[in-house]
Design a protein around this motif. Structure first.
Motif, short mmCIF file in Angstrom:
data_model
loop_
_atom_site.label_atom_id
_atom_site.label_comp_id
_atom_site.label_asym_id
_atom_site.label_seq_id
_atom_site.Cartn_x
_atom_site.Cartn_y
_atom_site.Cartn_z
N LEU A 39 0.68 4.03 -2.95
CA LEU A 39 0.35 5.42 -2.64
C LEU A 39 1.39 6.36 -3.24
N ALA A 40 2.67 6.05 -3.07
CA ALA A 40 3.75 6.88 -3.62
C ALA A 40 3.63 6.97 -5.14
N PHE A 79 11.98 -0.81 2.18
CA PHE A 79 10.75 -1.32 1.57
C PHE A 79 10.96 -2.02 0.24
N CYS A 138 11.40 14.68 2.24
CA CYS A 138 11.61 13.28 2.65
C CYS A 138 12.91 13.19 3.44
N TRP A 145 0.81 -1.22 0.00
CA TRP A 145 0.00 0.00 0.00
C TRP A 145 0.84 1.27 0.00
N LEU A 146 1.98 1.28 0.71
CA LEU A 146 2.81 2.48 0.77
C LEU A 146 3.42 2.80 -0.60
N LYS A 147 3.88 1.78 -1.29
CA LYS A 147 4.45 1.98 -2.62
C LYS A 147 3.37 2.41 -3.61
#
Length: 167
Positions: free
Chosen positions: A31-32, A147, A116, A27-29
């Motif tokens: 989203l990015a 990640f 970041c 999910w984090l990737k």
């Protein structure tokens, strides 16, 4: 620098070619990738690139089989890097030419205007070169520390000449 790279990076133009896209999982990737408006996973799809000047900046519009990713690039004199705005992401990129290849390194990133932290800064293995047929080749990739792989897209482009019906 080989002529295919010099042409693409120094002049407005239209290009067509083929490309494969591999996005990271999780999910984090995702989203990015969505914040940067990157294309979805695809294998050997048509790609079109349109590059235009906008004052001191360049507008790159990439069409990955119907998915458009647009970015604005300008030289950032303060950092000595090329600043690329893609969706909600801003990247500061440092190009390096060696042995006829152009490598591009990520030096800074902001997401929604927030910088970041260095320990989360994606690492890029992006390389561009001219192949034996004179085509512009690219292998763009980024990996997130802790990640793993974020995105990789690779393929080739050739210029669209005036009067051509491919662009």
């Amino acid at each position: 620098m080989p002529s295919a790279l010099r042409q693409l990076h120094n002049f407005p133009g239209r290009y067509v070619g083929r490309c494969s896209v591999e996005g990271g999982r999780g999910w984090l990737k995702k989203l990015a990738l969505r914040l940067g408006r990157f294309p979805p996973n695809a294998d050997d799809i048509p790609v079109k690139v349109k590059i235009d000047r906008a004052g001191q900046a360049w507008v790159w519009e990439r069409d990955f089989g119907g998915h458009t990713t647009r970015s604005l690039l300008a030289f950032d004199h303060g950092s000595g890097c090329v600043r690329e705005q893609m969706g909600q992401l801003t990247l500061w990129l440092k190009p390096e030419v060696s042995d006829g290849r152009l490598s591009i390194h990520i030096r800074r990133l902001s997401v929604l205007g927030l910088r970041c932290p260095a320990f989360l800064l994606p690492r890029s293995s992006t390389v561009e070169w001219q192949d034996e047929n004179g085509r512009f080749r690219f292998d763009v990739s980024a990996e997130m520390p802790l990640f793993g792989p974020l995105i990789r897209y690779r393929g080739w482009l050739a210029p669209v000449h005036a009067g051509s019906r491919t662009g």
